[in-house]
Write an enzyme that holds these catalytic residues in place. Sequence first.
Site, PDB file in Angstrom:
ATOM      1  N   GLU A  69     -50.652  15.752 -50.738  1.00  0.00           N
ATOM      2  CA  GLU A  69     -49.527  16.263 -49.943  1.00  0.00           C
ATOM      3  C   GLU A  69     -49.591  17.785 -49.843  1.00  0.00           C
ATOM      4  OE1 GLU A  69     -44.923  17.304 -50.890  1.00  0.00           O
ATOM      5  OE2 GLU A  69     -45.877  15.672 -51.995  1.00  0.00           O
ATOM      6  N   ASP A  73     -50.202  19.660 -46.102  1.00  0.00           N
ATOM      7  CA  ASP A  73     -49.233  20.575 -45.508  1.00  0.00           C
ATOM      8  C   ASP A  73     -49.941  21.795 -44.929  1.00  0.00           C
ATOM      9  OD1 ASP A  73     -46.498  21.780 -45.122  1.00  0.00           O
ATOM     10  OD2 ASP A  73     -47.254  23.182 -46.614  1.00  0.00           O
ATOM     11  N   ASP A 142     -44.030  13.181 -47.005  1.00  0.00           N
ATOM     12  CA  ASP A 142     -45.046  13.460 -48.032  1.00  0.00           C
ATOM     13  C   ASP A 142     -46.294  12.610 -47.803  1.00  0.00           C
ATOM     14  OD1 ASP A 142     -43.263  15.188 -49.185  1.00  0.00           O
ATOM     15  OD2 ASP A 142     -42.723  13.874 -50.853  1.00  0.00           O
ATOM     16  N   GLU A 145     -48.420  13.925 -44.849  1.00  0.00           N
ATOM     17  CA  GLU A 145     -49.214  15.091 -45.245  1.00  0.00           C
ATOM     18  C   GLU A 145     -50.401  14.667 -46.101  1.00  0.00           C
ATOM     19  OE1 GLU A 145     -45.568  18.376 -45.285  1.00  0.00           O
ATOM     20  OE2 GLU A 145     -46.198  17.398 -47.143  1.00  0.00           O
TER      21      GLU A 145
END
Length: 251
Positions: A69, A73, A142, A145
Site C-alpha cells: 500500500e 500510493d 488500501d 494501492e
Amino acid sequence: MKPARPKRTRQRAAVKAVKPSLSPETLKEAQEIIGYRFKEPAQLERAFTHPSAIAPSGDTVKLSNQRLEFLGDRVLNLVIAERLIDRRQSDSEGDLAPRLNRLVKKGACAEAMRHLALQRFLLLSESEVASGGRDRESTLGDACEAVIAAIYQDGGLAAARKFIERAWAPQFENAPAETKDPKTLLQEWVQGQGHPLPEYIVTGRSGPDHAPVYEVEVRLPMGKAAATGPSKREAERHAAALMLRTLTGAQ
C-alpha cells in the site's frame, strides 16, 4: 515414530496456517479482470490480503498488503501527475494540485476497485467481513494501492500505468470541468476588446511571516481594481475577478 520434518518445511507449513489464500483459478480470474498476467501471482494474492486475515501468530508486515500500500500510493501519484501534466498543458501548478488530490485520495482508489469489481477477491477475517469491511472505503483504497504496487514490482511502471488508466477511466471521464482562472478570463476579455494586457502591482503586504496578506492592484486603461490574498497569486486572482465583474457586469 515418524521422522521430524526439516525446519524449512515446518516454516512453510506455519505460514500456510496463519495466512488464507486464493485458489489458482481465482487468481487467474482476478488477473484477467485487472488486465495483467503476473509472473509471480503470490504478489497479487498479498495485495488482496488485509491485515485482519493474518492470524495472531503470523507476520502481518510480511504477509499483508500494508507495505505494498505504501509503495502503490507513490506510484499512483506519479502516474496521475504525469497524466495531468501531459493532458492539461495550460494549467498552472495551482490548478493541477486539486485535480491530483481528487484522483489519488482513498475514495478515488476505492471507486477504482468497485469499477472493476475487485472487492470480492479481498482476503479478510470473518469479523472484518461481518462489519462491512469488503465495502469499506479505507479497506478498498488500501487494497487498490497494494494492487498497483504489486503490478509495478512484477511488471514495471508501464504495466501499472495501464491498470490505472483502466481502473480510473470513469473518474477521468467524469472529472468536473473547472472554470478558467480569473486572470486568464480577464486577459481574454481585454484582448478581445483590443486593449493592452492587464498590469498587476503589489501595493502592500501585512501580517506575520507565517500568514502574510498581500494587496494587489490590477490596472487597465479603463480603470483599476484592488484585492487581497494570502499570496501574490491569490491576490492577483481576486483582483482580476473583481475587475472582470466591473467590466462585464457578471456576478
